[in-house]
Design a protein around this motif. Structure first.
Motif, PDB file in Angstrom:
ATOM      1  N   GLU B 247       0.819  -1.225   0.000  1.00  0.00           N
ATOM      2  CA  GLU B 247       0.000   0.000   0.000  1.00  0.00           C
ATOM      3  C   GLU B 247       0.856   1.282   0.000  1.00  0.00           C
ATOM      4  OE1 GLU B 247       1.143  -0.940   3.975  1.00  0.00           O
ATOM      5  OE2 GLU B 247       0.209  -2.186   2.411  1.00  0.00           O
ATOM      6  N   ARG B 248       2.169   1.122  -0.037  1.00  0.00           N
ATOM      7  CA  ARG B 248       3.020   2.309  -0.183  1.00  0.00           C
ATOM      8  C   ARG B 248       3.538   2.450  -1.618  1.00  0.00           C
ATOM      9  NH1 ARG B 248       3.544   4.983   4.273  1.00  0.00           N
ATOM     10  NH2 ARG B 248       5.301   6.201   3.533  1.00  0.00           N
ATOM     11  N   MET B 249       2.945   1.681  -2.523  1.00  0.00           N
ATOM     12  CA  MET B 249       3.301   1.863  -3.935  1.00  0.00           C
ATOM     13  C   MET B 249       2.227   2.657  -4.667  1.00  0.00           C
ATOM     14  SD  MET B 249       4.076  -0.828  -7.050  1.00  0.00           S
ATOM     15  CE  MET B 249       5.812  -1.072  -6.690  1.00  0.00           C
ATOM     16  N   LEU B 250       2.681   3.641  -5.449  1.00  0.00           N
ATOM     17  CA  LEU B 250       1.790   4.415  -6.310  1.00  0.00           C
ATOM     18  C   LEU B 250       2.196   4.100  -7.745  1.00  0.00           C
ATOM     19  CD1 LEU B 250      -0.316   6.612  -6.913  1.00  0.00           C
ATOM     20  CD2 LEU B 250       1.424   8.336  -6.432  1.00  0.00           C
ATOM     21  N   ALA B 251       1.307   3.414  -8.475  1.00  0.00           N
ATOM     22  CA  ALA B 251       1.637   2.926  -9.815  1.00  0.00           C
ATOM     23  C   ALA B 251       0.824   3.666 -10.868  1.00  0.00           C
ATOM     24  CB  ALA B 251       1.369   1.431  -9.908  1.00  0.00           C
ATOM     25  N   ALA B 252       1.519   4.321 -11.795  1.00  0.00           N
ATOM     26  CA  ALA B 252       0.816   5.087 -12.828  1.00  0.00           C
ATOM     27  C   ALA B 252       0.382   4.184 -13.972  1.00  0.00           C
ATOM     28  CB  ALA B 252       1.708   6.202 -13.356  1.00  0.00           C
ATOM     29  N   HIS B 253      -0.731   4.547 -14.586  1.00  0.00           N
ATOM     30  CA  HIS B 253      -1.285   3.943 -15.803  1.00  0.00           C
ATOM     31  C   HIS B 253      -2.096   2.668 -15.558  1.00  0.00           C
ATOM     32  CE1 HIS B 253       0.720   7.048 -17.896  1.00  0.00           C
ATOM     33  NE2 HIS B 253       1.921   6.624 -17.596  1.00  0.00           N
ATOM     34  N   CYS B 254      -1.446   1.512 -15.397  1.00  0.00           N
ATOM     35  CA  CYS B 254      -2.167   0.242 -15.175  1.00  0.00           C
ATOM     36  C   CYS B 254      -3.297   0.066 -16.194  1.00  0.00           C
ATOM     37  CB  CYS B 254      -2.706   0.178 -13.737  1.00  0.00           C
ATOM     38  SG  CYS B 254      -1.388   0.174 -12.521  1.00  0.00           S
ATOM     39  N   VAL B 255      -2.951   0.187 -17.469  1.00  0.00           N
ATOM     40  CA  VAL B 255      -3.930   0.067 -18.546  1.00  0.00           C
ATOM     41  C   VAL B 255      -4.153  -1.403 -18.919  1.00  0.00           C
ATOM     42  CG1 VAL B 255      -4.371   0.603 -20.986  1.00  0.00           C
ATOM     43  CG2 VAL B 255      -3.349   2.339 -19.481  1.00  0.00           C
ATOM     44  N   ALA B 256      -3.037  -2.130 -19.125  1.00  0.00           N
ATOM     45  CA  ALA B 256      -3.122  -3.504 -19.628  1.00  0.00           C
ATOM     46  C   ALA B 256      -3.092  -4.468 -18.449  1.00  0.00           C
ATOM     47  CB  ALA B 256      -1.970  -3.777 -20.593  1.00  0.00           C
ATOM     48  N   LEU B 257      -4.274  -4.742 -17.880  1.00  0.00           N
ATOM     49  CA  LEU B 257      -4.360  -5.580 -16.687  1.00  0.00           C
ATOM     50  C   LEU B 257      -5.232  -6.803 -16.940  1.00  0.00           C
ATOM     51  CD1 LEU B 257      -5.074  -2.951 -13.858  1.00  0.00           C
ATOM     52  CD2 LEU B 257      -2.846  -3.860 -14.568  1.00  0.00           C
ATOM     53  N   SER B 258      -4.752  -7.963 -16.518  1.00  0.00           N
ATOM     54  CA  SER B 258      -5.599  -9.152 -16.501  1.00  0.00           C
ATOM     55  C   SER B 258      -6.427  -9.123 -15.215  1.00  0.00           C
ATOM     56  CB  SER B 258      -4.721 -10.404 -16.512  1.00  0.00           C
ATOM     57  OG  SER B 258      -4.023 -10.488 -15.274  1.00  0.00           O
ATOM     58  N   HIS B 259      -7.399 -10.027 -15.145  1.00  0.00           N
ATOM     59  CA  HIS B 259      -8.191 -10.107 -13.917  1.00  0.00           C
ATOM     60  C   HIS B 259      -7.290 -10.424 -12.726  1.00  0.00           C
ATOM     61  CE1 HIS B 259     -11.847 -10.435 -11.604  1.00  0.00           C
ATOM     62  NE2 HIS B 259     -11.313 -11.505 -11.018  1.00  0.00           N
ATOM     63  N   LEU B 264      -4.375  -8.786  -7.737  1.00  0.00           N
ATOM     64  CA  LEU B 264      -3.116  -8.549  -7.027  1.00  0.00           C
ATOM     65  C   LEU B 264      -3.014  -7.096  -6.567  1.00  0.00           C
ATOM     66  CD1 LEU B 264      -0.452 -10.556  -9.104  1.00  0.00           C
ATOM     67  CD2 LEU B 264      -1.101 -10.925  -6.699  1.00  0.00           C
ATOM     68  N   LEU B 265      -3.296  -6.170  -7.478  1.00  0.00           N
ATOM     69  CA  LEU B 265      -3.185  -4.746  -7.141  1.00  0.00           C
ATOM     70  C   LEU B 265      -4.112  -4.380  -5.991  1.00  0.00           C
ATOM     71  CD1 LEU B 265      -3.036  -3.087 -10.692  1.00  0.00           C
ATOM     72  CD2 LEU B 265      -1.167  -3.275  -9.043  1.00  0.00           C
ATOM     73  N   THR B 266      -5.345  -4.891  -6.034  1.00  0.00           N
ATOM     74  CA  THR B 266      -6.297  -4.509  -4.988  1.00  0.00           C
ATOM     75  C   THR B 266      -5.968  -5.223  -3.677  1.00  0.00           C
ATOM     76  OG1 THR B 266      -7.827  -6.127  -5.948  1.00  0.00           O
ATOM     77  CG2 THR B 266      -8.171  -3.860  -6.532  1.00  0.00           C
ATOM     78  N   ARG B 267      -5.605  -6.511  -3.762  1.00  0.00           N
ATOM     79  CA  ARG B 267      -5.279  -7.251  -2.547  1.00  0.00           C
ATOM     80  C   ARG B 267      -4.070  -6.647  -1.834  1.00  0.00           C
ATOM     81  NH1 ARG B 267      -3.626 -12.800  -3.846  1.00  0.00           N
ATOM     82  NH2 ARG B 267      -5.399 -12.608  -5.266  1.00  0.00           N
ATOM     83  N   ARG B 268      -3.061  -6.225  -2.596  1.00  0.00           N
ATOM     84  CA  ARG B 268      -1.857  -5.648  -1.982  1.00  0.00           C
ATOM     85  C   ARG B 268      -2.040  -4.174  -1.599  1.00  0.00           C
ATOM     86  NH1 ARG B 268      -0.636 -10.649  -1.375  1.00  0.00           N
ATOM     87  NH2 ARG B 268       0.519 -11.669  -3.058  1.00  0.00           N
ATOM     88  N   GLY B 269      -3.136  -3.579  -2.057  1.00  0.00           N
ATOM     89  CA  GLY B 269      -3.383  -2.176  -1.684  1.00  0.00           C
ATOM     90  C   GLY B 269      -2.576  -1.162  -2.475  1.00  0.00           C
ATOM     91  N   VAL B 270      -2.084  -1.561  -3.651  1.00  0.00           N
ATOM     92  CA  VAL B 270      -1.363  -0.607  -4.507  1.00  0.00           C
ATOM     93  C   VAL B 270      -2.324   0.498  -4.968  1.00  0.00           C
ATOM     94  CG1 VAL B 270      -0.176  -0.337  -6.736  1.00  0.00           C
ATOM     95  CG2 VAL B 270       0.275  -2.357  -5.303  1.00  0.00           C
ATOM     96  N   LEU B 292     -11.641  -1.907 -11.299  1.00  0.00           N
ATOM     97  CA  LEU B 292     -10.808  -1.749 -10.095  1.00  0.00           C
ATOM     98  C   LEU B 292     -11.626  -1.175  -8.942  1.00  0.00           C
ATOM     99  CD1 LEU B 292      -7.452  -0.345 -11.578  1.00  0.00           C
ATOM    100  CD2 LEU B 292      -7.716  -2.491 -10.304  1.00  0.00           C
ATOM    101  N   LEU B 293     -12.496  -0.207  -9.249  1.00  0.00           N
ATOM    102  CA  LEU B 293     -13.306   0.399  -8.189  1.00  0.00           C
ATOM    103  C   LEU B 293     -14.310  -0.606  -7.622  1.00  0.00           C
ATOM    104  CD1 LEU B 293     -13.970   4.005  -9.604  1.00  0.00           C
ATOM    105  CD2 LEU B 293     -12.379   3.318  -7.794  1.00  0.00           C
ATOM    106  N   ARG B 294     -14.880  -1.441  -8.502  1.00  0.00           N
ATOM    107  CA  ARG B 294     -15.818  -2.467  -8.014  1.00  0.00           C
ATOM    108  C   ARG B 294     -15.114  -3.443  -7.075  1.00  0.00           C
ATOM    109  NH1 ARG B 294     -18.055  -2.154 -13.255  1.00  0.00           N
ATOM    110  NH2 ARG B 294     -16.629  -3.751 -14.012  1.00  0.00           N
ATOM    111  N   MET B 295     -13.793  -3.629  -7.306  1.00  0.00           N
ATOM    112  CA  MET B 295     -13.025  -4.534  -6.456  1.00  0.00           C
ATOM    113  C   MET B 295     -12.455  -3.798  -5.239  1.00  0.00           C
ATOM    114  SD  MET B 295     -11.041  -6.323  -9.652  1.00  0.00           S
ATOM    115  CE  MET B 295     -10.144  -7.665  -8.857  1.00  0.00           C
ATOM    116  N   ASN B 296     -12.934  -2.554  -5.017  1.00  0.00           N
ATOM    117  CA  ASN B 296     -12.425  -1.712  -3.932  1.00  0.00           C
ATOM    118  C   ASN B 296     -10.955  -1.367  -4.080  1.00  0.00           C
ATOM    119  OD1 ASN B 296     -14.782  -1.301  -2.373  1.00  0.00           O
ATOM    120  ND2 ASN B 296     -14.646  -3.467  -1.746  1.00  0.00           N
ATOM    121  N   GLY B 297     -10.499  -1.273  -5.339  1.00  0.00           N
ATOM    122  CA  GLY B 297      -9.131  -0.835  -5.585  1.00  0.00           C
ATOM    123  C   GLY B 297      -8.964   0.632  -5.241  1.00  0.00           C
ATOM    124  N   ARG B 298      -7.706   1.015  -4.979  1.00  0.00           N
ATOM    125  CA  ARG B 298      -7.407   2.422  -4.665  1.00  0.00           C
ATOM    126  C   ARG B 298      -7.017   3.117  -5.967  1.00  0.00           C
ATOM    127  NH1 ARG B 298      -2.603   2.290  -1.081  1.00  0.00           N
ATOM    128  NH2 ARG B 298      -3.193   4.296  -0.190  1.00  0.00           N
TER     129      ARG B 298
END
Lengths: 431, 431
Positions: B247-259, B264-270, B292-298
């Motif tokens: 949760e201390r990672m800020l990752a730009a873009h994240c366009v090409a994502l598999s399910h 992973l991104l949401t579980r780790r809190g990125v 991502l928002l439906r999965m409660n992603g940040r």
């Protein structure tokens, strides 16, 4: 020295998307016409002007042409957002429109004109109700416009049926005939809200008067399914089967198109008014504009009404058009800055059969816009066209002329009492 | 009467996307902190202010937070557009960046700050070269920023390799420690431009210092294929296999994502910095933000650099984010105005682990923006949040405060000599 009404000098003059910018350029204007464009020294040495406007840090360009809007809907701006289309229309827009009065249309149109002038639009194509009132506002405010009374099979707050609305259209065609800035169009609303008989009547009137036919066409996948269920054809194929498609039709949206639809539109020469922001906001999708352009289709640009945009800013619309298709089509080369600027100027003029607007060239109407380039987000300027499409937001506009007359000077509207207008809108809309 | 540094009154105060607007509200500020927010009469009766700012026709709101940019790249704005990514990068951006100097970075950063302040941004997250120079500009100009030196496996005009860039990062962490407005981050550039060893070193430094890790992640389908070919995993899965996602990672873009990537991104809190306009312009595609928002992603929002946008305007970015996903996903309800405004304020503050910014509430930092609502395109105002996201373009911003200090007042920048800045940029960039 030839005498002219006015000369404008600017740090840069951009005659059209096809022409190189002129550094330290000038434009001479006489009787609403551009009589000369060139380097400042040359123009100043040739003409003696009653009025001289100097804008050394600015860019002078043709005014933008908004090819599809419902101007008066500014009064519904932001009234209902983020809703499913059916709820938006049936629970918010239709009830609000049911209470529409000529006074509200007048107010909303004047508000729209203020917004459009401020963001560099000099011409617009409008379809709405009480269009005679819209024409009066446009006449007074000084913009250029193509105006059509909405024609439906059902009753509107303005007319009890389509025949009545067409009668009104004919009255407007006579009333405003010969007006320098106002052109009346014939506006059957959509293929699914006007029966065959009404379409054919509209076409007959168009043939007789030479007026443009303006409509909404294939805006949603729902419309395609609906028309297939009703008449066994797509909306485009249906209008073609009635021999309605030709180069005097201006069709807004055209989002849900088959390959055959695209071929029909391009073969018949129908001009498509692309409205990307409204199509996104209402979740209709993305019109296949790059494909239409590859087929040499005629495409221009519109904002649609403020209830589904929520602004009438053509700079924003150009930007969205340029960005959207690159990302969705995964092709960074489509919808280049020159093409998108052409959609808002040259190609719009072509859609309206008016080669004398949409460019800042000799013998064209002096519909001109001046942008202040001395702003952080417009600096540095390697390429003015790129700056206009990708960086400008409309707030750079300092001066606007239509037919040679100033509508805005140094950020001040000259033909609209803006303070009074805004206070009237608040009073009438927010109570 | 309690003594405070300043009170601002406004026709409307919008504390956050979650709170109802306060009509005729006021904010009291002491030592850079908001000490009270409420109805104007109540605030004025409680405090005695050294400075009173009255904005009766305006809306006061939290300043916007730009979670991903390369500020200095304003000097490349519009230098090359409408090109394939490879040609754009290799023939235009890389050669231009090879000639980068601290002086150009200083100039470009100050230009970026001028543009960001003018369009209502009070905080930004920057990754670039010569970041110490960027920090000096931010210190002087008065904005709030998270700044990281770009770390690559190869040499840059600033450093000969990644180890050197990390040493510089450590020096910056020490040098700027304790600064009220400047926070240093650790910025490995991408999974494909930093080897495993460099990533692990960066992570170690992050663990030791508590600094945020800022990176570009899964920006394109090409990147995914490249990493699969190199390490047999997607970029997201690869970083997770190195235990780098948290949760201390800020990752730009994240366009090409598999399910699986999204899980992973949401579980780790990125935290994901969504950059819709840059992703569209470079034809990378559309990030699956609604999913991502439906999965409660940040999720937060960024403009990316001006070479691929071409502005740093967060109002435009909010608008594009709100419109784009509705149209592409055919769902008019996703990316609502409150959600998108949260992405630019509240949720950005969460991504930066700073609950004391991104809202205009008691005990928060006074990072505030005032919008002039008395403009045609902002009228009528049924719903201020909708107006901010769908109608505003940034030119409404009249006043900006960061940490209680005014950076812009009544349309005039107070900490930047704008005329001198623009003339220096033109001189250095256009010759």
């Amino acid at each position: 020295m030839e005498r002219v009404d006015s000369i404008i000098t600017a740090g840069m003059v951009l005659p059209s998307p096809l022409t190189a910018p002129i550094h330290d350029g000038a434009v001479a204007i006489q009787n609403g016409l551009i009589v000369d464009v060139g380097p400042k020294e040359a123009v100043l040495s040739r003409y003696d002007a009653a009025r001289l406007l100097n804008r050394p840090s600015s860019l002078l360009m043709p005014g933008l042409i908004n090819c599809h809007t419902h101007a008066a809907m500014t009064i519904f701006r932001g009234m209902a957002d983020d809703l499913p289309l059916k709820i938006w229309l049936e629970e918010h827009i239709f009830p609000a429109e049911a209470a529409l009065t000529p006074e509200l249309v007048e107010l909303g149109t004047e508000l729209a004109c203020a917004e459009m002038i401020r963001s560099g639009t000099t011409s617009f194509v409008d379809m709405y109700l009480f269009e005679d009132v819209v024409a009066s506002v446009v006449d007074r405010v000084g913009m250029r416009a193509w105006l059509g009374e909405g024609v439906f099979d059902f009753s509107t707050p303005a007319f009890k049926d389509g025949a009545n609305a067409l009668q009104e259209t004919e009255r407007l065609l006579n009333k405003w005939q010969g007006h320098e800035r106002i052109t009346i169009t014939i506006d059957p609303h959509t293929p699914y809200t006007c029966r065959e008989e009404l379409w054919l009547k509209a076409m007959k009137l168009a043939d007789r008067t030479g007026a443009l036919l303006v409509t909404h066409l294939s805006e949603t996948e729902w419309e395609v399914q609906e028309m297939k269920a009703r008449v066994g054809r797509s909306p485009v194929a249906y209008l073609d089967s009635l021999s309605l498609l030709n180069e005097r039709m201006l069709a807004a949206h055209c989002v849900a198109l088959s390959h055959n639809d695209m071929e029909l539109l391009t073969r018949r020469g129908v001009a498509v008014a692309h409205c990307p922001e409204s199509n996104l906001k209402l979740a209709s999708g993305v019109a296949p504009v790059p494909a239409l352009l590859r087929m040499n289709g005629r495409v221009c640009l519109g904002t649609d009404g403020a209830a589904s945009n929520n602004d009438l800013n053509m700079f924003g619309e150009m930007r969205t058009a340029a960005l959207l298709h690159k990302g969705v089509g995964r092709d960074p080369v489509v919808m280049s800055a020159p093409d998108v600027f052409a959609m808002a100027t040259l190609w719009a003029a072509d859609a309206l059969h008016r080669p004398d607007i949409g460019r800042c060239e000799r013998d064209c109407r002096a519909d001109l816009v001046i942008l202040n380039m001395d702003m952080p987000h417009m600096t540095p300027c390697y390429n003015p066209l790129s700056q206009i499409v990708y960086a400008a937001n409309g707030a750079e506009v300092s001066d606007v002329l239509v037919n040679g007359a100033s509508l805005m000077e140094n950020g001040r509207l000259l033909t609209i009492d803006e303070a009074r207008l805004l206070s009237r809108v608040k009073q009438l809309c927010l109570n």
